[in-house]
Each structure stands twice: as C-alpha cells, then as structure tokens.
Write a protein that holds these residues in place. Structure first.
Motif, mmCIF file in Angstrom:
data_model
loop_
_atom_site.group_PDB
_atom_site.id
_atom_site.type_symbol
_atom_site.label_atom_id
_atom_site.label_comp_id
_atom_site.label_asym_id
_atom_site.label_seq_id
_atom_site.Cartn_x
_atom_site.Cartn_y
_atom_site.Cartn_z
ATOM 1 N N ILE A 150 78.582 79.887 44.446
ATOM 2 C CA ILE A 150 78.415 79.555 45.635
ATOM 3 C C ILE A 150 79.403 79.558 46.751
ATOM 4 N N ALA A 151 80.974 79.051 45.888
ATOM 5 C CA ALA A 151 82.169 79.368 46.914
ATOM 6 C C ALA A 151 82.761 80.669 46.078
ATOM 7 N N PHE A 152 82.270 80.735 45.016
ATOM 8 C CA PHE A 152 83.169 82.117 44.426
ATOM 9 C C PHE A 152 82.010 83.427 45.473
ATOM 10 N N LEU A 153 80.304 83.275 45.896
ATOM 11 C CA LEU A 153 80.245 84.120 46.631
ATOM 12 C C LEU A 153 80.771 84.180 48.583
ATOM 13 N N ARG A 154 81.317 83.317 48.612
ATOM 14 C CA ARG A 154 82.179 83.059 49.646
ATOM 15 C C ARG A 154 83.196 83.465 49.611
ATOM 16 N N SER A 180 71.801 69.155 34.719
ATOM 17 C CA SER A 180 73.187 67.660 34.927
ATOM 18 C C SER A 180 74.062 67.796 36.178
ATOM 19 N N ASP A 181 74.918 66.605 35.520
ATOM 20 C CA ASP A 181 76.458 66.775 36.973
ATOM 21 C C ASP A 181 76.965 68.492 36.729
ATOM 22 N N PHE A 182 76.944 69.207 35.162
ATOM 23 C CA PHE A 182 77.673 70.139 35.195
ATOM 24 C C PHE A 182 77.449 71.228 35.458
ATOM 25 N N ASP A 183 76.315 71.492 35.335
ATOM 26 C CA ASP A 183 74.303 72.456 36.589
ATOM 27 C C ASP A 183 75.218 72.467 38.075
ATOM 28 N N LEU A 184 75.417 71.545 37.867
ATOM 29 C CA LEU A 184 75.778 71.341 39.763
ATOM 30 C C LEU A 184 76.987 72.037 40.713
ATOM 31 N N LYS A 185 77.585 71.552 39.430
ATOM 32 C CA LYS A 185 79.407 71.403 39.753
ATOM 33 C C LYS A 185 79.121 73.712 39.333
ATOM 34 N N MET A 186 78.834 73.662 38.762
ATOM 35 C CA MET A 186 78.603 75.145 38.310
ATOM 36 C C MET A 186 77.592 76.374 39.288
ATOM 37 N N GLN A 187 77.238 75.650 39.645
ATOM 38 C CA GLN A 187 76.036 76.068 41.128
ATOM 39 C C GLN A 187 76.980 76.073 42.086
ATOM 40 N N ARG A 188 77.524 75.046 42.384
ATOM 41 C CA ARG A 188 78.312 74.774 43.418
ATOM 42 C C ARG A 188 79.829 76.252 43.262
ATOM 43 N N ASP A 244 77.039 71.078 54.452
ATOM 44 C CA ASP A 244 77.393 71.400 56.143
ATOM 45 C C ASP A 244 78.251 72.743 56.037
ATOM 46 N N GLU A 245 78.223 73.593 55.255
ATOM 47 C CA GLU A 245 78.921 74.892 55.556
ATOM 48 C C GLU A 245 78.004 75.461 55.510
ATOM 49 N N MET A 246 78.801 76.738 56.400
ATOM 50 C CA MET A 246 77.933 78.262 55.734
ATOM 51 C C MET A 246 78.782 79.325 56.342
ATOM 52 N N PHE A 247 78.733 80.687 55.568
ATOM 53 C CA PHE A 247 79.391 81.958 55.290
ATOM 54 C C PHE A 247 78.213 82.503 55.452
ATOM 55 N N HIS A 248 78.659 84.032 56.293
ATOM 56 C CA HIS A 248 77.940 84.698 56.820
ATOM 57 C C HIS A 248 77.815 86.063 55.844
ATOM 58 N N VAL A 249 76.998 86.513 55.352
ATOM 59 C CA VAL A 249 77.268 87.955 54.575
ATOM 60 C C VAL A 249 77.149 89.096 55.302
ATOM 61 N N SER A 250 77.764 89.780 56.120
ATOM 62 C CA SER A 250 78.087 91.342 56.157
ATOM 63 C C SER A 250 77.289 92.624 55.302
#
Length: 389
Positions: free
Chosen positions: A367-371, A356-364, A81-87
């Motif tokens: 995304i958080a690092f990009l944010r 795997s659950d680990f893969d999903l954690k890495m993916q998140r 439910d979160e969004m962030f902008h890359v300018s």
C-alpha cells in the motif's frame, strides 16, 4: 421461430449485445427466465469503464447515462487513518462513471422495446441443441408450451448458474477457480455519499468500501465472515463497524440512515476456457467471475460483448469468420488481465484469517508503494479505467 442470434439471458450483457447487433441489421431473440421487473430489482455495481461507456453510445442508449451519471476522475485508497488519491485523469487522461446497473438495464430494455426487439420472459427448461453443428437450435418452455428457436449462433449471457456453460462438454472445457475466505456485507441507504469518489479502505479489522449510486443514494460494504447472514447485522452495528474501518476524517462526515437493501456476497475468481464451442459463445458471468474489488464484473461482460458483436458483424457483413474464430482467444486475453487486477486488489486490501505478522507487513508495504510510486499509480489507474479492447 427463426433468428440469426439467439441470446440466452436478458441482463445487461445480453441486452447490450442484442441492441448493438440490431443497429447492424442482425436479428436476435433474447430469452430471460425471470420477469423484467425481477431483473430490474437486482442491485448491482455501477462503475463503468470507458470501454463500456463507448459501447453504450455506439448502441444509441447513452442519453440518460450521459445526463445523470457521475464522472469519477480518480479514487481514494485508505489505510488506518491515512488516505491518498489515485488520479485516473493524471495517469490515463480518462475517467470512469458511476451509473447504476439497474438504470443501465432499464435503458437497454426501453431501447429494445422501442425497436420492436423480441424478448421472451418467464422461460423455463432452456436447452441448447446442436451447438457443435451448423444448425443449432434452442428449446424452452413458456406458458406451459414447448417452443423452439432455430438460429445461426447462440450467445450464452445467462450468468454463472445458467445453462450455457454447462452445455459445453467437460471433455472440452476447463475451469479455474479461487474461493476467498470472506464475503462482503453491503447496504444501500438513502443518504449522501461520504466522499465524492470511492474510498477503498484497509484496516486491521478488515476491508471497507464507501461507494454511491447518486447524490442521495449510497452503497457501503464491509468485509465479513462467510458464516454471517444479513440478519446478524443490525443497521446500527453495520454503521459502527464501518466507522471503525475508515479514516476518522471520513467517519466524522458519514451520514447514516436505515438500510433499504442489505445482502452478503461471497468472493470468487473463476474462469472457464474456452469461451466458444462450435456456434455457442459465452459472455460475462457465464464464463468468468471476479471479486467485486475494482468493479470489473459488469465491465468484463462488456468486453466480451465487444469482441462477439464485432465478430458477428464481420461474419454477416463481410462473410469473414476471423472475428468469431478468434473470439475466445481475444476475450480470454483481456479477461485474465482483469482477473489479475481484481485478485491483486483484493489481496492488497483484505484481511485473511491466516495472515502472519510478516504478511501484514508486506501488505502495508504494498500500500505504501502504491501511495509513493507514480509508476504504480499509473498501472493501477490503467487497470481501473479499463484496458483497451
């Protein structure tokens, strides 16, 4: 018939190359296996990098694009439910534009016809002969007659399924490919876009993209199974699934309506090397495919056109073959970087069936690092607006 450059394929890359060469006094003939009406019926991406925009201006076909296109100074990444902008403006000082490929192609056709350029439609059985000699020629059938074009060079702009790449012997070319285990179900609807910029959305149910063509024409996509067909998805089911995959803030604003086009595109990364064999040069999808994540398909074709156009102009104007001799090297150096960006962005935002659950954690975490990282956003923005030629 005789010409300097025979261009196989009357899509945007072939037409743009023809128009650019025409403005430098270099004669071309374009061969297209379908009708103009069929080419203009294709629904394709509409995000143009700054390099593509500049090529259109150099070709003298940018007036309508400059009037009617939409400038995008950034993009939105969503997860849950979160969004962030890359300018793009903040990180690169430039932007991209939204201008439909159909309209761009129409502008190029109009320009070539106004200039008296030769475009032959409904051609069959195209064969490239003598590409590895100093006297190549192309044979084809039109209206039941066998025809021949003698030329100095052949530009293969005829797509993944065209004859140009297949002309290069298997002993010469090497192909690299990754096929993704999902596709994109896309619809076009006469509805206002849900957001003024694109929304790339990760969700536990799969990827979604909210895009647009103009103020009253929207393009939406959801990740789907390769076994699905468009008939499996009613408009109502599509809209409900899209709402589940984008943040509630966007879902509440979404204006739905009947689809006017619905299709499924498989995702593939593909590159063939080299992109030159003798006097045959490959451009665009004839040489490489990217997944649509990040909108690089049409833009990578434009970078090929840039290198080939300048190489041919250098050959004819300066009697210097350096540009065409290094065409494959220069084009591929940029293509592989675009392939990397498309592959990485696809991996970032899609659900894989074997994650795997680990893969999903890495993916998140990615995304958080990009944010949170200005440096990561700058790299993303540099790739999105287009690396320099």
């Amino acid at each position: 018939m005789r010409t300097q450059v025979c261009i196989i394929g009357g899509g945007p890359s072939g037409l743009l190359l023809s128009q650019l060469l025409h403005r430098r006094g270099i004669d071309t003939v374009v061969l297209e296996r379908r009708t103009r009406e069929h080419v203009l019926s294709r629904i394709r991406a509409g995000i143009l990098e700054v390099g593509f925009v500049n090529l259109m201006r150099e070709a003298g076909v940018a007036d309508r694009m400059d009037r009617e296109s939409f400038v995008h100074e950034g993009t939105v990444i969503a997860y849950g439910d979160e969004m962030f902008h890359v300018s793009f403006q903040e990180h690169t000082g430039t932007d991209v534009i939204v201008y439909g490929q159909t309209e761009l192609t129409r502008d190029l056709y109009d320009a070539r016809e106004a200039a008296g350029g030769t475009i032959l439609f409904d051609v069959d059985n195209v064969v490239i002969n003598g590409a590895d000699t100093d006297a190549p020629f192309v044979t084809f059938e039109q209206d039941g007659r066998q025809e021949r074009i003698d030329c100095d060079f052949v530009a293969g702009c005829d797509g993944f399924h065209g004859v140009s790449r297949q002309t290069i012997p298997l002993t010469v070319r090497r192909e690299y490919e990754k096929v993704y285990p999902f596709g994109w179900l896309g619809i076009l609807s006469e509805t206002p876009p849900v957001h003024e910029e694109l929304i790339y959305s990760w969700s536990e149910r799969g990827f979604a993209l909210c895009s647009m063509r103009n103020a009253n024409l929207s393009r939406y996509y959801i990740q789907c199974s390769l076994s699905d067909s468009p008939e499996d998805w009613s408009d109502e089911n599509f809209w409900e699934e899209l709402k589940r995959r984008i943040p509630s803030e966007a879902a509440e604003k979404l204006v739905t309506g009947p689809s006017i086009e619905k299709s499924i595109a498989p995702l593939r990364s593909f590159v063939t090397e080299p992109m030159r064999w003798g006097r045959l040069f490959l451009c665009g999808d004839a040489a490489h495919i990217v997944p649509p994540t990040g909108a690089k398909g049409l833009n990578t074709a434009a970078s090929d056109v840039h290198y080939l156009y300048h190489g041919l102009a250098q050959f004819y104007e300066e009697k210097d073959s350096e540009g065409i001799d290094r065409y494959s090297e220069r084009a591929l150096a940029r293509i592989w970087k675009a392939e990397r960006f498309s592959w990485a962005t696809t991996n970032l935002l899609h659900r894989y069936p074997d994650q795997s659950d680990f893969d999903l954690k890495m993916q998140r975490a990615d995304i958080a690092f990009l944010r949170d990282s200005e440096a990561a956003q700058k790299v993303f923005a540099q790739n999105y607006v287009g690396l320099p030629y």
